[in-house]
Design an enzyme around this catalytic site. Structure first.
Site, PDB file in Angstrom:
ATOM      1  N   TYR A 157      67.721  13.742  57.405  1.00 55.59           N
ATOM      2  CA  TYR A 157      67.900  15.119  56.924  1.00 55.59           C
ATOM      3  C   TYR A 157      68.954  15.165  55.803  1.00 55.59           C
ATOM      4  O   TYR A 157      68.735  15.776  54.752  1.00 55.59           O
ATOM      5  CB  TYR A 157      68.322  15.988  58.110  1.00 55.59           C
ATOM      6  CG  TYR A 157      68.508  17.452  57.804  1.00 55.59           C
ATOM      7  CD1 TYR A 157      67.421  18.301  57.657  1.00 55.59           C
ATOM      8  CD2 TYR A 157      69.789  17.992  57.666  1.00 55.59           C
ATOM      9  CE1 TYR A 157      67.602  19.658  57.388  1.00 55.59           C
ATOM     10  CE2 TYR A 157      69.977  19.340  57.400  1.00 55.59           C
ATOM     11  CZ  TYR A 157      68.874  20.163  57.262  1.00 55.59           C
ATOM     12  OH  TYR A 157      69.060  21.494  56.994  1.00 55.59           O
ATOM     13  N   ALA A 158      70.096  14.506  56.035  1.00 54.00           N
ATOM     14  CA  ALA A 158      71.172  14.519  55.032  1.00 54.00           C
ATOM     15  C   ALA A 158      70.705  13.855  53.738  1.00 54.00           C
ATOM     16  O   ALA A 158      71.017  14.337  52.638  1.00 54.00           O
ATOM     17  CB  ALA A 158      72.408  13.809  55.586  1.00 54.00           C
ATOM     18  N   ILE A 190      73.880  28.093  60.071  1.00 54.91           N
ATOM     19  CA  ILE A 190      73.258  29.412  60.040  1.00 54.91           C
ATOM     20  C   ILE A 190      72.427  29.604  61.313  1.00 54.91           C
ATOM     21  O   ILE A 190      71.719  28.677  61.747  1.00 54.91           O
ATOM     22  CB  ILE A 190      72.325  29.555  58.792  1.00 54.91           C
ATOM     23  CG1 ILE A 190      73.053  29.125  57.501  1.00 54.91           C
ATOM     24  CG2 ILE A 190      71.789  30.990  58.691  1.00 54.91           C
ATOM     25  CD1 ILE A 190      74.274  29.925  57.121  1.00 54.91           C
TER      26      ILE A 190
HETATM   27  N1  LIG Z   1      69.883  26.892  59.789  1.00 55.67           N
HETATM   28  C1  LIG Z   1      70.842  26.191  59.216  1.00 55.67           C
HETATM   29  O1  LIG Z   1      71.956  26.082  59.739  1.00 55.67           O
HETATM   30  C2  LIG Z   1      70.593  25.520  57.886  1.00 55.67           C
HETATM   31  C3  LIG Z   1      71.697  24.917  57.259  1.00 55.67           C
HETATM   32  C4  LIG Z   1      71.527  24.293  56.043  1.00 55.67           C
HETATM   33  C5  LIG Z   1      70.279  24.267  55.457  1.00 55.67           C
HETATM   34  N2  LIG Z   1      69.214  24.838  56.084  1.00 55.67           N
HETATM   35  C6  LIG Z   1      67.927  24.759  55.417  1.00 55.67           C
HETATM   36  O2  LIG Z   1      67.395  26.050  55.219  1.00 55.67           O
HETATM   37  C7  LIG Z   1      65.962  25.993  55.235  1.00 55.67           C
HETATM   38  C8  LIG Z   1      65.442  26.985  56.257  1.00 55.67           C
HETATM   39  O3  LIG Z   1      65.928  26.620  57.531  1.00 55.67           O
HETATM   40  P1  LIG Z   1      65.898  27.564  58.819  1.00 55.67           P
HETATM   41  O4  LIG Z   1      67.160  27.373  59.509  1.00 55.67           O
HETATM   42  O5  LIG Z   1      65.451  28.901  58.425  1.00 55.67           O
HETATM   43  O6  LIG Z   1      64.785  26.807  59.666  1.00 55.67           O
HETATM   44  P2  LIG Z   1      63.485  27.344  60.448  1.00 55.67           P
HETATM   45  O7  LIG Z   1      63.041  26.180  61.257  1.00 55.67           O
HETATM   46  O8  LIG Z   1      63.782  28.631  61.121  1.00 55.67           O
HETATM   47  O9  LIG Z   1      62.466  27.614  59.252  1.00 55.67           O
HETATM   48  C9  LIG Z   1      61.925  26.566  58.492  1.00 55.67           C
HETATM   49  C10 LIG Z   1      60.685  27.057  57.807  1.00 55.67           C
HETATM   50  O10 LIG Z   1      60.092  25.991  57.037  1.00 55.67           O
HETATM   51  C11 LIG Z   1      58.706  25.937  57.340  1.00 55.67           C
HETATM   52  N3  LIG Z   1      58.158  24.610  57.055  1.00 55.67           N
HETATM   53  C12 LIG Z   1      58.613  23.421  57.491  1.00 55.67           C
HETATM   54  N4  LIG Z   1      57.818  22.435  57.040  1.00 55.67           N
HETATM   55  C13 LIG Z   1      56.842  23.022  56.301  1.00 55.67           C
HETATM   56  C14 LIG Z   1      55.721  22.534  55.586  1.00 55.67           C
HETATM   57  N5  LIG Z   1      55.440  21.222  55.523  1.00 55.67           N
HETATM   58  N6  LIG Z   1      54.934  23.413  54.942  1.00 55.67           N
HETATM   59  C15 LIG Z   1      55.196  24.740  54.983  1.00 55.67           C
HETATM   60  N7  LIG Z   1      56.241  25.262  55.646  1.00 55.67           N
HETATM   61  C16 LIG Z   1      57.048  24.403  56.305  1.00 55.67           C
HETATM   62  C17 LIG Z   1      58.635  26.355  58.792  1.00 55.67           C
HETATM   63  O11 LIG Z   1      57.343  26.727  59.175  1.00 55.67           O
HETATM   64  C18 LIG Z   1      59.612  27.517  58.788  1.00 55.67           C
HETATM   65  O12 LIG Z   1      59.011  28.693  58.298  1.00 55.67           O
HETATM   66  C19 LIG Z   1      65.604  24.552  55.576  1.00 55.67           C
HETATM   67  O13 LIG Z   1      65.342  23.839  54.377  1.00 55.67           O
HETATM   68  C20 LIG Z   1      66.877  24.025  56.220  1.00 55.67           C
HETATM   69  O14 LIG Z   1      66.985  22.640  56.109  1.00 55.67           O
HETATM   70  C21 LIG Z   1      69.347  25.465  57.289  1.00 55.67           C
END
Ligand SMILES: NC(=O)c1ccc[n+]([C@@H]2O[C@H](COP(=O)([O-])OP(=O)(O)OC[C@H]3O[C@@H](n4cnc5c(N)ncnc54)[C@H](O)[C@@H]3O)[C@@H](O)[C@H]2O)c1
Length: 249
Positions: A157-158, A190
């Site tokens: 992931y990182a 988040i």
């Molecule tokens: N939640 C956190 O603390 C956090 C921190 C840093 C970065 N992020 C990043 O923010 C973004 C959103 O994360 P989140 O926390 O809302 O996660 P989440 O799991 O709630 O949502 C992720 C979304 O991505 C979609 N997705 C994943 N793979 C896919 C694919 N191959 N095709 C289409 N859609 C796909 C999922 O269906 C979902 O809608 C991500 O990139 C995550 O890495 C999140």
């Protein structure tokens, strides 16, 4: 401020839940014509419809696995055929498959790189073709504070999130002469389904490492995406904006 994305066509990947859903809702409230690319539809499309109605925008779901090249090409072509252009793109889709690196399978490594990093390359390549013709556009890649700091158990992931930083800065350099801006957001911890699996003890430890002393909300990341996709950030490109309560400083 209202109407910051009035009549702008906005594409958001992974918009069915979490941060992506908050971006879709905020962009529609700001008057954007929002298309979100995800494998399944948001749980409550009527709430998105109401947000769009309140702000003068619209929301449409486009079924797409953004890790698959042919599906991405088809989805972007369909959006451009209907809307005529793409003004803003948020590459937000992402997954985790956590494990210590020494125990991680090649499959888990490659799946995360493909879903998080390759997908951003694929969607950006298709969307940017249209942006450069009109000499305008904004692309935002959802990186992570983990991509800047590293995190045990999340090497795949990182690496994908650090890769997005390099991708963002390279694409920003390539597209700046055509007035297309490319930036990244690095959220911290988040509250979404991605982080709800973390145990209570680990959550408390994490919170203690956040200067603002609390976890962030998806809407707080969406606000940063709005800034970077609107004219408010017209002189900003190649930037990585941390939205992390100070965690990564
Ligand atoms: N939640 C956190 O603390 C956090 C921190 C840093 C970065 N992020 C990043 O923010 C973004 C959103 O994360 P989140 O926390 O809302 O996660 P989440 O799991 O709630 O949502 C992720 C979304 O991505 C979609 N997705 C994943 N793979 C896919 C694919 N191959 N095709 C289409 N859609 C796909 C999922 O269906 C979902 O809608 C991500 O990139 C995550 O890495 C999140």
């Amino acid at each position: 401020m209202e109407g910051l994305l009035k009549d702008k066509t906005c594409v958001v990947t992974g918009g069915s839940k979490g941060i992506g859903l908050a971006v879709v809702e905020l962009f529609a409230r700001q008057g954007g014509r929002v298309y979100y690319l995800s494998r399944s539809e948001a749980a409550d499309p009527s709430a998105l419809g109401a947000a769009a109605a309140a702000g003068g925008g619209s929301v449409a779901w486009v079924a797409c696995d953004v890790a698959e090249e042919a599906q991405v090409q088809k989805a972007v072509d369909a959006i451009v055929a209907e809307a005529g252009s793409i003004d803003a793109l948020v590459n937000n889709a992402g997954v985790t498959r956590d494990k210590l690196a020494l125990r991680m399978s090649l499959e888990d490594w490659e799946a995360v790189l493909r879903a998080n990093l390759t997908s951003a390359f694929l969607v950006s390549r298709e969307a940017a073709r249209h942006m450069i013709k009109r000499r305008s556009g904004s692309i935002v890649n959802m990186s992570s504070v983990v991509g800047l700091m590293g995190n045990g158990g999340q090497a795949n992931y990182a690496a994908s999130k650090a890769g997005l930083v390099g991708f963002t800065k390279s694409l920003a350099r390539e597209l700046s002469s055509r007035s297309v801006r490319v930036n990244a957001i690095a959220p911290g911890f988040i509250e979404t389904s991605m982080t709800e699996r973390i145990g209570e003890e680990a959550k408390e430890r994490l919170k203690a490492s956040i200067p603002l002393g609390r976890v962030g909300q998806p809407e707080e990341v969406a606000a940063a995406a709005l800034y970077l996709c609107s004219e408010l950030s017209s002189y900003v490109t190649g930037e990585v904006l941390r939205v992390d309560g100070g965690m990564g400083m």
